[in-house]
Design a protein around this motif. Structure first.
Motif, PDB file in Angstrom:
ATOM      1  N   ARG A  30      13.913   5.759  -1.941  1.00 28.94           N
ATOM      2  CA  ARG A  30      13.140   5.231  -1.855  1.00 28.94           C
ATOM      3  C   ARG A  30      12.089   3.703  -2.528  1.00 28.94           C
ATOM      4  O   ARG A  30      12.260   2.488  -2.495  1.00 28.94           O
ATOM      5  N   PHE A  31      12.200   4.463  -3.854  1.00 27.20           N
ATOM      6  CA  PHE A  31      10.939   3.809  -5.243  1.00 27.20           C
ATOM      7  C   PHE A  31      12.378   2.766  -5.226  1.00 27.20           C
ATOM      8  O   PHE A  31      11.923   1.379  -5.091  1.00 27.20           O
ATOM      9  N   HIS A  32      13.603   3.026  -5.416  1.00 29.13           N
ATOM     10  CA  HIS A  32      14.567   2.265  -5.419  1.00 29.13           C
ATOM     11  C   HIS A  32      14.889   0.795  -4.912  1.00 29.13           C
ATOM     12  O   HIS A  32      14.569   0.064  -5.421  1.00 29.13           O
ATOM     13  N   ALA A  33      14.673   1.012  -4.009  1.00 31.86           N
ATOM     14  CA  ALA A  33      14.404   0.591  -3.085  1.00 31.86           C
ATOM     15  C   ALA A  33      13.661  -0.811  -2.586  1.00 31.86           C
ATOM     16  O   ALA A  33      13.987  -1.944  -2.390  1.00 31.86           O
ATOM     17  N   LEU A  34      12.188  -0.568  -2.703  1.00 33.52           N
ATOM     18  CA  LEU A  34      11.071  -1.214  -3.042  1.00 33.52           C
ATOM     19  C   LEU A  34      11.293  -1.697  -4.404  1.00 33.52           C
ATOM     20  O   LEU A  34      10.397  -3.061  -4.270  1.00 33.52           O
ATOM     21  N   CYS A  35      11.895  -1.994  -5.306  1.00 30.47           N
ATOM     22  CA  CYS A  35      12.055  -2.628  -6.294  1.00 30.47           C
ATOM     23  C   CYS A  35      12.311  -3.714  -6.370  1.00 30.47           C
ATOM     24  O   CYS A  35      12.278  -4.640  -6.749  1.00 30.47           O
TER      25      CYS A  35
ATOM     26  N   GLN B   4      -0.548 -11.789 -11.431  1.00 29.35           N
ATOM     27  CA  GLN B   4      -0.820 -10.774  -9.986  1.00 29.35           C
ATOM     28  C   GLN B   4      -0.071 -10.488  -8.627  1.00 29.35           C
ATOM     29  O   GLN B   4       1.090 -11.215  -8.678  1.00 29.35           O
ATOM     30  N   GLY B   5      -0.926  -9.339  -8.227  1.00 30.44           N
ATOM     31  CA  GLY B   5      -0.050  -8.909  -7.256  1.00 30.44           C
ATOM     32  C   GLY B   5      -0.924  -7.588  -6.161  1.00 30.44           C
ATOM     33  O   GLY B   5      -1.991  -7.272  -6.663  1.00 30.44           O
ATOM     34  N   ARG B   6      -0.680  -8.166  -5.217  1.00 34.83           N
ATOM     35  CA  ARG B   6      -1.381  -7.198  -4.472  1.00 34.83           C
ATOM     36  C   ARG B   6      -0.562  -6.409  -2.983  1.00 34.83           C
ATOM     37  O   ARG B   6       0.079  -6.975  -2.466  1.00 34.83           O
ATOM     38  N   LEU B   7      -0.951  -5.398  -3.615  1.00 35.64           N
ATOM     39  CA  LEU B   7      -0.368  -4.429  -2.244  1.00 35.64           C
ATOM     40  C   LEU B   7      -0.815  -3.461  -1.489  1.00 35.64           C
ATOM     41  O   LEU B   7      -2.042  -3.117  -1.880  1.00 35.64           O
TER      42      LEU B   7
ATOM     43  N   ALA C  85       3.463   2.558 -12.833  1.00 32.41           N
ATOM     44  CA  ALA C  85       2.431   2.902 -11.862  1.00 32.41           C
ATOM     45  C   ALA C  85       2.809   4.568 -11.419  1.00 32.41           C
ATOM     46  O   ALA C  85       3.837   4.505 -10.264  1.00 32.41           O
ATOM     47  N   VAL C  86       1.608   5.588 -11.396  1.00 32.16           N
ATOM     48  CA  VAL C  86       2.156   6.716 -10.507  1.00 32.16           C
ATOM     49  C   VAL C  86       0.821   7.032  -9.691  1.00 32.16           C
ATOM     50  O   VAL C  86      -0.324   6.224 -10.057  1.00 32.16           O
ATOM     51  N   LEU C  87       1.581   6.517  -8.235  1.00 33.19           N
ATOM     52  CA  LEU C  87      -0.115   7.077  -7.958  1.00 33.19           C
ATOM     53  C   LEU C  87      -0.290   8.654  -6.866  1.00 33.19           C
ATOM     54  O   LEU C  87       0.869   9.513  -7.160  1.00 33.19           O
ATOM     55  N   ASP C  88      -0.941   9.606  -7.648  1.00 39.43           N
ATOM     56  CA  ASP C  88      -0.611  10.753  -7.429  1.00 39.43           C
ATOM     57  C   ASP C  88      -1.737  11.073  -6.124  1.00 39.43           C
ATOM     58  O   ASP C  88      -3.162  10.741  -5.614  1.00 39.43           O
ATOM     59  N   PHE C  89      -0.879  11.295  -5.648  1.00 40.36           N
ATOM     60  CA  PHE C  89      -1.521  11.944  -3.828  1.00 40.36           C
ATOM     61  C   PHE C  89      -1.336  13.063  -3.637  1.00 40.36           C
ATOM     62  O   PHE C  89      -0.900  14.140  -3.701  1.00 40.36           O
ATOM     63  N   SER C  90      -2.564  13.441  -2.622  1.00 33.72           N
ATOM     64  CA  SER C  90      -2.524  14.689  -2.078  1.00 33.72           C
ATOM     65  C   SER C  90      -3.930  14.474  -1.053  1.00 33.72           C
ATOM     66  O   SER C  90      -3.884  13.662  -0.708  1.00 33.72           O
ATOM     67  N   TYR C  91      -3.605  15.659   0.266  1.00 36.20           N
ATOM     68  CA  TYR C  91      -3.870  15.615   1.327  1.00 36.20           C
ATOM     69  C   TYR C  91      -3.460  17.370   1.662  1.00 36.20           C
ATOM     70  O   TYR C  91      -3.148  17.898   0.903  1.00 36.20           O
TER      71      TYR C  91
ATOM     72  N   ILE D  27       4.932   3.576  -8.396  1.00 38.12           N
ATOM     73  CA  ILE D  27       4.879   2.345  -7.706  1.00 38.12           C
ATOM     74  C   ILE D  27       5.437   1.110  -7.765  1.00 38.12           C
ATOM     75  O   ILE D  27       5.565   1.348  -8.842  1.00 38.12           O
ATOM     76  N   PRO D  28       6.293   0.924  -6.897  1.00 38.20           N
ATOM     77  CA  PRO D  28       7.119  -0.489  -7.357  1.00 38.20           C
ATOM     78  C   PRO D  28       6.161  -1.671  -7.367  1.00 38.20           C
ATOM     79  O   PRO D  28       6.306  -2.882  -7.390  1.00 38.20           O
TER      80      PRO D  28
END
Lengths: 1005, 161
Positions: free
Chosen positions: A732-737, A762-765, A823-829, A842-843
């Motif tokens: 998925r990451f590679h595709a989003l690149c 600049q970018g906005r995700l 960049a890495v998104l550290d994500f938890s729930y 993050i792509p």
């Protein structure tokens, strides 16, 4: 200052600059202009000088180095007219600091203004000295400033400035004020009616009494009087009340001053003070207005401190604890933070520990707060309140939190957990469990001290040995274990593995096999430990196992010629010894017990506690060292991720050299931290040996992209083992690149989609977090671990995502310089009680900051030729390319926005391409590339990349290479896993070897 | 004491810096970079304090602007938080509902006002009225000097006609 048109025009120009490059050009132009004008003194009117000096300050504020014109700013100080003089004073005090040589030149002018009759000039001069005056000023100006402060003819306007100016001079040189002569004056100053002068004077007093409270004892009752006056709101002018509260600042300062007096002897003063304090403690209510609330609580918290300091009667103390207990459970984050902080201070007061313990569960909740500031306070408090009775609970909480804690806190957490486990362990097997879990969860943050200590305990406690050995054996079954775990389990199994011989999977040869599997991934200092373990296993093998002997001898043989002396010596000696039968048994007999010694960690912790003193202020001061022990170098929580290598906690912690040594050595190339940034967050699961040996900048970076592609997946799977991830994260990451919207992550509960827009650098995700279920997802946490070259701002994500709802969270990205780090998104729930966490790349990759551009041959070739060679133009033969026909390859290039310019290259087997790269440091920069393919062998090609920036050229070349080699086909590692670097590359730390129990053993030989 | 004051916009642009402790130019840039990274990335409902390099930074966001003050660990955080608000109120009164643009084009005013509020990193004046009075007196002085200058230049201009 209306009418300074040139300044406004310049500011507008700067604001209109499209990018950093344009801004720099405009600034350079202006600086050139100013420089020319300053040289030509004749045309330099005071007005112009003033204007230019303001511009200089503005440019300075923008972050540019202004290395000239300081003299002009300083010279304005001596201008005769107010407007110029004012500018001279203000700009000088902003541009220069107290150590600046030019400042000395101004001392005389400044003094003349101070002793002169012009009130406005006096104010300017006092302000400058108060803000940047250094020792020189203290020596020559203190008497003049004192005179102004006590002068009856001076207006309050001047005197309040004089008070703070004197405070600065006193800080710079305590001899500037002679306590004998000054104490009476100081006491008189506290009778001042003007609250501006009184506020400033009280600040001065705080500083004076902190230095010498005895001399100023006559000020003590005056402080109490000030408090009475304010607290009872007696004749306080309306303008000095703040949201209805009589100057909260003055109240705080007066109470602060009182905390520097050890005690209050006079009964009536004490009584009056306690009345005031009681009124504050009881009379502070939570109100709606934020500012009123803050101001009244500022006073309340200061009162709490003073009560603690005065060691008030029990009743008042328990009132305080009750208040704090209330504060730590409120929602308002400031009050909760301060509640936790002050409760930690409260721990120093005896008799309240038991009451504080009642709040344990509340405090543990704060350990999971979304705010790191609050989590830190909660951690400190838990650490402080831990004792034998609650150690098990608290340490287990800390361990649990360790898995989700951000990296900047893991070091502190693991150290605190280790100290508490050792200090308060109810039984030793629990201690062993805790430490092994620590190593397992946060191996990178577990210093050698900690595992040496486990070995010591196990060696000295026979009952513990079989338990420790079987635990160590269990951890070896895990697929990816930390190198420290390899060390400790190798050591323990070498010594005590034979105690398990009857258990399945624990025969000498099985132990050898499983340990030997780990050897290719460990760094040099671990190999000697493994060799010792092999020798011990061989000795313990019952009955003798010729097969095992053959295998182990082969290992010894292999390392006989190792370049590392320690390894070589052990290999040779063990090999020879193992042929000697009885002598072998003698030499390798079980290690003797260690002499009982205190843990170095605890020793340090205790040193801090031993010096406990009565004064609350001193107690406060001690909190700092106790934090410092834990976090030697407070980690910048900034954009930069935590350093990869954490300095050990042993004696070397405070030694900056050792920290410096552990940093990667730049090779003089522009991007020395290629890896540390990207791998930093992921390194926990990867063997640190791999990481550290590859920190050699671009030269060693050949294997990097594959390493990233391969190992990045591991932690994600490891951490989310509680849920089944849908789809392949890496894919998925590679595709989003290569595209700007799609799904980044999905599991049965949540789907995270991403949509991006890119403009220049600049970018906005936007992250779309969708809850797929009919029950809410709670404790949702997102944390961005940005690489150094990106500035990222993630809008907060709500703590809870309601059922079937989707929340959006924009992420602003700014590219500072070229780099392939991600960049890495550290994500938890939490879903129900299940904690799910993932680390997602993050792509926002290098190619997102490219813009396609089509060049004609007239445009292309002159530029191509002007790039003469390294470092601006780099060429490399790339092998192992996935075979692609030329049109396919052209499509691939276009997909990451490097545009193929057809027909430019006369050779039909070649492609040339161009693109524009945007970043803050490079601005918009054209990049050119040429790919020469070999029709006979499509798996190799020659790649040449050029641009006006060496880093960009290198990074882009590597990026293109990654694309050619790892065509995004999923997690399959297309390139062999990184092989451990040759041992030569690992500098051996002699200190580490000396402390390592294995080395002790070797020393016996 | 307050070691420095930093005004930085949401985009990371610096609008004002004032250093009460000696920092060399390089350290200043580093501090600004580091701190804006920390503070701009914090969510809205968190506390107003950040622990940073053994210090505390008290900050508050007003529209697009973050006001930050760095203090010692043992200082009273809420007191400083209200110094920030006090400063903002004075700016607001001076400019008449102040916005970021006011502070960009009149950054020198922001410095003047700050100098009437803080010296040596300590609060100098807690009355908004008093500060306003002093600043307007300063403005008048400057205006008077300008008029004087222009009248002199008129005289010269006429004399040399």
């Amino acid at each position: 200052m209306t009418g300074m048109r040139g300044l406004s025009v310049f500011i507008s120009d700067i604001r209109n600059c499209q990018n950093k490059e344009a801004e720099r050009l405009r600034v350079d132009k202006e600086l050139g202009n100013i420089r020319t004008c300053f040289k030509n003194e004749k045309v330099l009117t005071p007005y112009k000088k003033k204007k230019y000096v303001w511009k200089m300050l503005y440019i300075h504020m923008l972050g540019y180095d202004v290395d000239f014109g300081h003299m002009e700013a300083v010279s304005l100080i001596s201008a005769p007219k107010y407007p110029e003089k004012q500018v001279g004073y203000i700009v000088t005090s902003c541009l220069l600091n107290e150590n600046h040589d030019f400042l000395r030149l101004a001392i005389n002018t400044v003094r003349n203004d101070i002793i002169g009759r012009n009130e406005t000039f006096q104010c300017l001069a006092l302000t400058l000295v108060g803000n940047i005056g250094g020792r020189d000023f203290a020596e020559s100006l203190a008497p003049d400033v004192q005179k102004l402060l006590i002068s009856s003819s001076c207006r309050p306007l001047v005197r309040k400035k004089a008070a703070l100016c004197l405070l600065r001079l006193f800080r710079k040189n305590p001899d500037a004020i002679n306590a004998d002569g000054w104490a009476d004056r100081m006491a008189q100053l506290l009778d001042e009616r003007d609250l501006g002068v009184l506020t400033s004077s009280t600040s001065l007093l705080v500083s004076l009494v902190s230095n010498n409270h005895e001399a100023y004892s006559s000020c003590l009752p005056k402080c109490v009087k000030i408090l009475e006056r304010l607290a009872r709101n007696q004749d306080v002018p309306q303008e000095y009340t703040y949201y209805g509260i009589p100057s909260p600042w003055l109240q705080v300062k007066a109470m602060r001053a009182l905390q520097y007096f050890p005690t209050i002897e006079d009964p009536s003063t004490r009584k009056s003070l306690f009345e005031v304090l009681q009124r504050i403690l009881m009379g502070t209510d939570v109100v709606k207005n934020v500012n009123k609330n803050n101001a009244s609580h500022a006073v309340l918290f200061e009162a709490l401190s003073l009560v603690m300091h005065l060691d008030a009667e029990k009743e008042m103390m328990s009132q305080c604890v009750a208040l704090l207990g209330k504060f730590i459970s409120v929602r308002e984050p400031n009050i909760r933070y301060l509640g936790l902080e002050n409760m930690t201070r409260m721990l120093m007061v005896t008799d309240v520990q038991d009451i504080i313990k009642k709040h344990q569960s509340q405090i543990i909740t704060s350990l999971k707060d979304p705010d790191i500031s609050i989590r830190r306070r909660a951690l400190d408090l838990l650490y402080g309140m831990c004792d034998v009775s609650n150690a098990k609970d608290i340490v287990e909480e800390l361990l649990q939190y360790l898995s989700t804690a951000e990296f900047s806190m893991r070091e502190e957490l693991s150290l605190k957990a280790a100290i508490l486990a050792e200090k308060f362990a109810p039984d030793l097997s629990w201690y062993v469990d805790v430490i092994l879990q620590l190593i397992d969860k946060a191996g990178d943050f577990v210093s050698d001290d900690i595992w040496f200590r486990v070995v010591q305990f196990v060696t000295n406690n026979e009952d513990l040995q079989p338990y420790a050995a079987s635990k160590a054996r269990e951890y070896l079954d895990k697929t990816a274990i930390h190198e420290t775990m390899v060390k400790v389990s190798a050591y323990i199994l070498g010594e005590y593995g034979h105690l398990l011989a009857r258990q399945p999977g624990c025969s000498a040869s099985e132990l050898f096999n499983i340990l030997h599997e780990k050897l290719p991934r460990v760094s040099t200092p671990t190999i000697p430990i493994l060799l010792s373990t092999y020798a011990k296993l061989l000795m313990h093998a019952q009955p003798p196992d010729p097969e095992l002997e053959k295998k182990i001898w082969a290992v010894f043989k292999k390392y006989e010629s190792c370049i590392d002396v320690e390894i070589q010596q052990r290999a040779v000696e063990y090999f020879e010894l193992s042929k000697k039968g009885a002598a072998f048994m003698d030499v390798l007999a079980e290690m003797p017990k260690f002499p009982e010694r205190q843990s170095s960690l605890i020793k340090k912790a205790e040193e801090v506690e031993d010096t406990a003193d009565q004064s609350a202020i001193k107690l406060r001061a001690q909190q700092q060292p106790s934090n410092a022990l834990v976090l030697a170098d407070p980690q910048p929580v900034s954009g930069a991720p935590p350093p990869l290598k954490v300095p050990s906690v042993s004696g070397s912690t405070q030694n900056p050299e050792s920290v410096a040594r552990s940093l990667p050595q730049p090779n003089g190339t522009p991007s020395p931290d290629l890896l540390s940034d990207l791998l930093g967050p992921l390194a926990i699961e990867a063997s640190p040996g791999d990481v550290s040996t590859e920190q050699h900048g671009p030269i060693g970076a050949e294997g990097v992209p594959e390493e990233v592609g391969g190992s990045a997946i591991v932690p994600v799977e490891e951490q989310t083992n509680t849920v089944e991830v849908i789809g392949n994260i890496a894919e998925r990451f590679h595709a989003l690149c290569l595209k700007d919207s799609g799904v980044l992550y999905e599991d049965p509960y949540i789907q995270i989609g991403i949509k991006a827009e890119w403009r220049g650098h600049q970018g906005r995700l936007v992250l779309f977090l969708g809850n797929k279920n009919t029950s809410p997802l709670t404790s949702v946490q997102t944390l961005i671990l940005p690489p150094a070259h990106l500035r990222l701002e993630l809008s907060p994500v709500p703590d809870t995502i309601p059922p079937r709802a989707q929340v959006q969270s924009p992420l602003e990205v700014m590219n500072i310089r070229p780099s392939r780090d991600v960049a890495v998104l550290d994500f938890s729930y939490m879903f129900g009680t299940k904690l799910v966490s993932a680390k997602l790349r993050i792509p926002a990759t290098l190619n997102k900051f490219l813009q396609p551009i089509q060049l004609t041959s007239e445009e292309f070739f002159p530029q191509w030729r002007s790039l003469s060679g390294p470092p601006l133009k780099l060429q490399e033969v790339v092998r192992g390319v996935r075979p692609l026909a030329l049109p396919e390859m052209a499509t691939l290039f276009n997909s990451f926005r490097v545009t193929i310019c057809p027909g430019l290259d006369p050779n039909p087997n070649n492609l040339v391409a161009s693109s524009t790269f945007y970043s803050e440091s490079t601005g918009a920069m054209i990049c050119l590339a040429r790919i020469e393919t070999d029709p006979a062998d499509r798996t190799q090609l020659r790649l040449t990349v050029g641009s006006g920036d060496p880093t960009l050229t290198f990074e882009l070349k590597e990026f293109i290479k990654e694309q050619l080699i790892t065509i995004p086909m999923g997690s399959r590692a297309l390139v062999p896993a990184p092989t451990p670097a040759p041992p030569v590359a690992q500098p051996l730390s002699p200190a580490a070897l000396a402390d390592d129990p294995g080395a002790l053993l070797a020393g016996l030989l | 004491m307050i070691h420095f004051v930093l005004l930085v916009s949401r985009q990371g642009k610096v609008r004002l810096t004032k250093w009460y402790s000696p920092y060399a130019q390089k350290e200043r840039s580093k501090v600004i970079r580091e701190l804006s990274g920390v503070i701009l990335n914090r969510g809205p409902k968190l506390c107003n304090f950040v622990e940073w390099r053994g210090y505390k930074v008290v900050y508050k966001r007003y529209a697009s602007l973050y006001f930050c003050m760095c203090i010692d660990q043992e200082d009273n955080e809420l007191e400083v938080l209200e110094i920030i608000h006090h400063y903002v109120e004075i700016l607001d009164r001076y400019f008449g509902s102040v916005c970021e643009l006011d502070l960009i084009f009149n950054f020198h005013k922001a410095y003047y006002i700050l100098d009437e509020l803080l010296i040596a990193g300590e609060l100098q004046e807690s009355s908004k009225k008093t500060v306003a009075r002093i600043i307007s007196a300063q403005d008048q002085l400057v205006e008077a000097a300008k008029e004087e200058a222009s009248s002199i230049s008129n005289i010269i201009a006429q004399a040399t006609k």
